[in-house]
Write a protein that holds these residues in place. Structure first.
Motif: not given
Ligand SMILES: N[C@@H](CCC(=O)N[C@@H](CS)C(=O)NCC(=O)O)C(=O)O
Length: 208
Positions: A19-36
């Motif tokens: 976010e500080e860098i401010g260039k486009p990026y994607e987020l991919s959720l890894v659900a640790l609670k579900e042991q993903a």
């Protein structure tokens, strides 16, 4: 670029840096609670089964380990000013990153949050947690004592090391309900006031 993260995990530090860098990026959720993190789909990204991991989008394997990702992002985006330019300043940033992610994270927090990782005997868990809490007080006390910066941990100014310090401070205060020594408490407040930190927390559904 794609960041593999879990809400409120240490990956929030890398999220802040992006976010500080401010260039486009994607987020991919890894659900640790579900042991993903242990499922084949994520193991193909990071066989270490941990977040953060950063897919650089160039076909190479994802970059792992917080200090490596933070140093890479700082060095690859000099215009963001997140890494000192001089070799000693860079070594100081790495010194802080390594202490926070290699000592404070596992021995003060993983021990508290997952005592089963440190003992096979359930009856030992309270002692493991107690030891972790004593470690947290000791580690934060040490960082306070050797603090060489002003608002930020390095005298050169805001850096990737601040984003690492943030996630352990945030856990200590917001998740465990403990207090920080004065300089670290002021640091946490200064971090929470940064727009990039506010955005990352909001995107992860965390209280700012
Ligand atoms: N050495 C790694 C540690 C990362 C780590 O422990 N991540 C935790 C979340 S804060 C995790 O993915 N835990 C999942 C697990 O251990 O199964 C780093 O610094 O990036």
């Amino acid at each position: 670029m794609k960041l593999y993260y879990a809400p409120g995990a240490c990956s929030v530090g890398i999220h802040i840096i992006l976010e500080e860098i401010g260039k486009p990026y994607e987020l991919s959720l890894v659900a640790l609670k579900e042991q993903a993190q242990t499922k084949p789909e994520y193991m193909a990204v990071n066989p270490k089964s941990k977040v953060p991991a950063l897919d650089l989008g160039d076909g190479s394997r994802a970059l792992t380990e917080f200090p490596a990702i933070a140093m890479y992002l700082g060095a690859a985006n000099p215009e963001a000013g997140l890494l000192p330019k001089d070799p000693l300043g860079q070594a100081r940033a790495l010194e802080a990153l390594d202490y926070i992610t290699g000592t404070v994270h596992p021995h003060a927090f993983t021990r508290q949050f997952r005592p089963n990782v440190y003992s096979l005997r359930e009856e030992d868990y309270p002692k493991v947690v107690e030891q972790a809490q004593a470690n947290a007080a000791k580690f934060f006390g040490l960082v306070e004592k050797i603090w060489a910066g002003d608002t930020w941990i390095l005298p050169q100014g805001y850096s990737v090391a601040d984003a690492a310090l943030f996630f352990v401070e945030y856990w200590h205060v917001r998740r465990v309900g403990q207090t920080l020594p004065p300089k670290l408490d002021a640091h946490l407040k200064a971090m929470l006031a940064r727009p990039a930190v506010k955005r990352a927390l909001e995107q992860e559904g965390l209280a700012a």
